[in-house]
Design a protein around this motif. Sequence first.
Motif, PDB file in Angstrom:
ATOM      1  N   LYS A 262      31.571  -4.301  46.983  1.00 36.50           N
ATOM      2  CA  LYS A 262      31.867  -3.189  45.858  1.00 36.50           C
ATOM      3  C   LYS A 262      31.851  -2.832  44.460  1.00 36.50           C
ATOM      4  CE  LYS A 262      37.115  -5.213  45.739  1.00 36.50           C
ATOM      5  NZ  LYS A 262      36.422  -6.791  46.530  1.00 36.50           N
ATOM      6  N   ALA A 263      31.999  -1.373  44.166  1.00 29.50           N
ATOM      7  CA  ALA A 263      32.105  -1.847  42.391  1.00 29.50           C
ATOM      8  C   ALA A 263      32.777  -2.957  41.985  1.00 29.50           C
ATOM      9  CB  ALA A 263      31.574  -0.199  41.949  1.00 29.50           C
ATOM     10  N   GLU A 264      31.787  -3.429  40.665  1.00 34.05           N
ATOM     11  CA  GLU A 264      33.162  -4.107  40.000  1.00 34.05           C
ATOM     12  C   GLU A 264      32.970  -5.368  39.928  1.00 34.05           C
ATOM     13  OE1 GLU A 264      33.521  -3.100  36.622  1.00 34.05           O
ATOM     14  OE2 GLU A 264      32.658  -1.277  37.511  1.00 34.05           O
ATOM     15  N   ASP A 265      32.017  -5.772  41.562  1.00 39.86           N
ATOM     16  CA  ASP A 265      32.405  -7.013  41.676  1.00 39.86           C
ATOM     17  C   ASP A 265      32.229  -8.247  40.961  1.00 39.86           C
ATOM     18  OD1 ASP A 265      34.309  -6.707  43.909  1.00 39.86           O
ATOM     19  OD2 ASP A 265      32.085  -7.157  45.274  1.00 39.86           O
ATOM     20  N   PRO A 266      32.112  -9.300  40.709  1.00 42.84           N
ATOM     21  CA  PRO A 266      31.444 -10.034  39.154  1.00 42.84           C
ATOM     22  C   PRO A 266      30.575 -10.629  40.404  1.00 42.84           C
ATOM     23  CG  PRO A 266      33.317 -11.355  40.089  1.00 42.84           C
ATOM     24  CD  PRO A 266      33.464  -9.881  41.020  1.00 42.84           C
ATOM     25  N   VAL A 267      29.004 -10.830  39.747  1.00 35.92           N
ATOM     26  CA  VAL A 267      28.061 -11.930  39.864  1.00 35.92           C
ATOM     27  C   VAL A 267      27.467 -12.639  39.006  1.00 35.92           C
ATOM     28  CG1 VAL A 267      27.298  -9.581  41.729  1.00 35.92           C
ATOM     29  CG2 VAL A 267      26.220 -10.104  39.077  1.00 35.92           C
ATOM     30  N   LYS A 268      26.996 -13.777  39.579  1.00 38.50           N
ATOM     31  CA  LYS A 268      26.536 -15.049  38.731  1.00 38.50           C
ATOM     32  C   LYS A 268      24.963 -14.615  38.946  1.00 38.50           C
ATOM     33  CE  LYS A 268      30.247 -18.327  37.693  1.00 38.50           C
ATOM     34  NZ  LYS A 268      30.896 -19.518  38.608  1.00 38.50           N
ATOM     35  N   PHE A 279      23.802 -16.183  34.505  1.00 37.01           N
ATOM     36  CA  PHE A 279      24.375 -15.320  33.590  1.00 37.01           C
ATOM     37  C   PHE A 279      25.673 -14.807  34.391  1.00 37.01           C
ATOM     38  CE2 PHE A 279      20.197 -16.680  32.478  1.00 37.01           C
ATOM     39  CZ  PHE A 279      20.453 -16.619  30.653  1.00 37.01           C
ATOM     40  N   LYS A 280      26.323 -13.704  33.495  1.00 36.60           N
ATOM     41  CA  LYS A 280      27.093 -12.774  34.662  1.00 36.60           C
ATOM     42  C   LYS A 280      26.503 -11.216  34.600  1.00 36.60           C
ATOM     43  CE  LYS A 280      30.708 -15.878  33.271  1.00 36.60           C
ATOM     44  NZ  LYS A 280      32.258 -16.185  32.630  1.00 36.60           N
ATOM     45  N   GLY A 336      11.172  -8.409  36.208  1.00 38.81           N
ATOM     46  CA  GLY A 336      11.243 -10.161  36.270  1.00 38.81           C
ATOM     47  C   GLY A 336      12.109 -10.266  37.300  1.00 38.81           C
ATOM     48  N   ARG A 337      11.501 -11.120  37.779  1.00 43.96           N
ATOM     49  CA  ARG A 337      12.356 -11.440  38.654  1.00 43.96           C
ATOM     50  C   ARG A 337      13.196 -12.435  39.290  1.00 43.96           C
ATOM     51  NH1 ARG A 337      12.783 -16.728  41.867  1.00 43.96           N
ATOM     52  NH2 ARG A 337      12.834 -16.244  44.353  1.00 43.96           N
ATOM     53  N   ALA A 338      14.550 -12.572  39.658  1.00 43.67           N
ATOM     54  CA  ALA A 338      15.939 -12.819  39.629  1.00 43.67           C
ATOM     55  C   ALA A 338      16.993 -13.365  40.509  1.00 43.67           C
ATOM     56  CB  ALA A 338      17.430 -12.113  38.845  1.00 43.67           C
ATOM     57  N   VAL A 339      17.898 -14.730  41.079  1.00 43.12           N
ATOM     58  CA  VAL A 339      18.613 -15.123  41.296  1.00 43.12           C
ATOM     59  C   VAL A 339      20.306 -14.528  41.749  1.00 43.12           C
ATOM     60  CG1 VAL A 339      18.931 -16.211  43.444  1.00 43.12           C
ATOM     61  CG2 VAL A 339      16.974 -16.321  42.896  1.00 43.12           C
ATOM     62  N   VAL A 340      20.464 -13.854  42.923  1.00 45.80           N
ATOM     63  CA  VAL A 340      22.147 -13.253  42.427  1.00 45.80           C
ATOM     64  C   VAL A 340      23.238 -13.431  43.095  1.00 45.80           C
ATOM     65  CG1 VAL A 340      23.328 -11.457  42.324  1.00 45.80           C
ATOM     66  CG2 VAL A 340      20.624 -10.506  41.478  1.00 45.80           C
ATOM     67  N   ALA A 341      24.096 -14.158  42.693  1.00 46.21           N
ATOM     68  CA  ALA A 341      24.877 -14.692  44.146  1.00 46.21           C
ATOM     69  C   ALA A 341      26.344 -13.471  43.691  1.00 46.21           C
ATOM     70  CB  ALA A 341      25.718 -15.957  43.844  1.00 46.21           C
ATOM     71  N   PHE A 342      26.907 -13.172  44.489  1.00 47.90           N
ATOM     72  CA  PHE A 342      27.995 -12.268  44.314  1.00 47.90           C
ATOM     73  C   PHE A 342      29.116 -13.020  44.995  1.00 47.90           C
ATOM     74  CE2 PHE A 342      24.291  -9.937  45.476  1.00 47.90           C
ATOM     75  CZ  PHE A 342      24.544  -8.767  44.974  1.00 47.90           C
ATOM     76  N   LEU A 353      32.065 -23.575  46.637  1.00 44.73           N
ATOM     77  CA  LEU A 353      30.742 -23.522  46.912  1.00 44.73           C
ATOM     78  C   LEU A 353      29.348 -23.248  46.654  1.00 44.73           C
ATOM     79  CD1 LEU A 353      32.090 -24.454  50.676  1.00 44.73           C
ATOM     80  CD2 LEU A 353      31.217 -25.973  49.060  1.00 44.73           C
ATOM     81  N   LEU A 354      29.720 -21.768  46.962  1.00 42.60           N
ATOM     82  CA  LEU A 354      28.313 -20.811  46.362  1.00 42.60           C
ATOM     83  C   LEU A 354      27.797 -20.995  44.963  1.00 42.60           C
ATOM     84  CD1 LEU A 354      26.173 -18.761  46.524  1.00 42.60           C
ATOM     85  CD2 LEU A 354      28.311 -16.364  45.663  1.00 42.60           C
ATOM     86  N   ASP A 355      29.681 -21.642  43.654  1.00 48.04           N
ATOM     87  CA  ASP A 355      29.078 -22.288  42.190  1.00 48.04           C
ATOM     88  C   ASP A 355      27.547 -22.897  42.023  1.00 48.04           C
ATOM     89  OD1 ASP A 355      30.946 -20.342  41.211  1.00 48.04           O
ATOM     90  OD2 ASP A 355      32.439 -21.945  40.896  1.00 48.04           O
ATOM     91  N   VAL A 356      28.307 -24.198  43.322  1.00 48.31           N
ATOM     92  CA  VAL A 356      27.290 -25.100  43.340  1.00 48.31           C
ATOM     93  C   VAL A 356      25.679 -24.963  43.735  1.00 48.31           C
ATOM     94  CG1 VAL A 356      26.898 -27.608  44.693  1.00 48.31           C
ATOM     95  CG2 VAL A 356      29.285 -26.905  43.721  1.00 48.31           C
ATOM     96  N   TRP A 357      25.822 -23.791  44.957  1.00 44.78           N
ATOM     97  CA  TRP A 357      24.752 -23.353  45.204  1.00 44.78           C
ATOM     98  C   TRP A 357      24.010 -22.655  43.804  1.00 44.78           C
ATOM     99  CZ3 TRP A 357      21.527 -24.889  49.256  1.00 44.78           C
ATOM    100  CH2 TRP A 357      22.786 -24.756  50.340  1.00 44.78           C
ATOM    101  N   ILE A 358      24.778 -22.060  43.184  1.00 41.54           N
ATOM    102  CA  ILE A 358      23.736 -20.978  42.472  1.00 41.54           C
ATOM    103  C   ILE A 358      23.149 -21.989  40.963  1.00 41.54           C
ATOM    104  CG2 ILE A 358      25.991 -20.079  41.256  1.00 41.54           C
ATOM    105  CD1 ILE A 358      22.837 -18.549  41.671  1.00 41.54           C
TER     106      ILE A 358
END
Length: 368
Positions: A262-268, A279-280, A336-342, A353-358
């Motif tokens: 949903k809108a406003e969800d943080p991502v890395k 980055f955030k 430019g290419r990026a990888v995004v974790a939600f 666990l996602l912190d470790v992956w990213i």
Amino acid sequence: MADEHSTELKKEEVSTTQKARSVTYIIFLGVLLLWLYTLWADRVTPMTEHARVNTNVIRIAPEVSGPIAAVNIRNNASVTFGQSLLTIDKQPFELAVKATKLALLQAGQSYQADSAAINVAKANEVAARVKLNNVKRHVARNRVLVEKGTISQAAMDDSLADLQSAQANLDQAVSALDKAKQEFGPRDIKNPEIQAALNKQEQALLDLNHTELKAPGEGVITNMDVSVGDYAAAGQPLLTFVSSHGFWLTAMVRENSLMHLKAEDPVKIVFDSYPGEVFKGKVASIGWGSSGNGSLTVSNATGMFDSPTSSVKAQRFPVNIEFVDLPSDLTLRYSGRAVVAFYPDESYLGERLLDVWIWAWSYLSYVS
């Protein structure tokens, strides 16, 4: 002795077989657990490699045709709002303006009126109107960027101040033109011949103003392949402008990963050019349409993003992402290419666990 030795060998074989079977079971169990984790994580903590940096990209095309007389910038040069990019040969358009002035003078003389004041007032009014239109486009672009949170309110306030100033200049120019027309006489100014001369003069002045192509904002001119002497055709793009402000990310996310987003969800975010750095950002919006299969491009048929799937799998939809607290020395480039974790706040364990992956991916994406 032989029987004892044979018995020991059999025991060793059985033990080895049991160990191999145990290792196989462990491997199968590990694969099963990993598969179950990926299914679960794809729902509660999705992650995608299909993300690209976006910004405003404008194809700059002239509004009049003619040979290019001057090129005022170099390829990949930084430009500011209103900066001159190139100039189309002005001579034919200047001659057209002189011709319309003479036509107006001739029409005025037919009614014993002096058209010099109208000539000056009309030129000022057209110049003010062109400037106002340019500022309006700039304000409209900035308004979109403010809503996305990609530029500051102070920058928007400056744009609005420029708009008010341009509107005031136009109002003043219109008043001066009206005054000149009144002095021209109510009977004469309503004459069709004079009105036709005034209309032709306005068009000629507009065409003369359009011989100068100017930067629509602050950014970079790229993919430039023009030189003095080339012929510029009206409506045919000559330059590509890439805005240096208001960057955002467009991530193509599988539809079965959109359940909790949903809108406003943080991502890395991880960029290939910045290994080891994370980055955030935050979700700005989630798209409601996607077009076919292919790369992260826009379909000419539908105007929607092409989904980067190559087989009959879950469709992908665009998720726009705003950056949060990016370092001032960070250099971003369009596409430019990026990888995004939600991080939709569905599972504390999943997000750790996602912190470790990213973090791991911030290194792996650089060498991949």
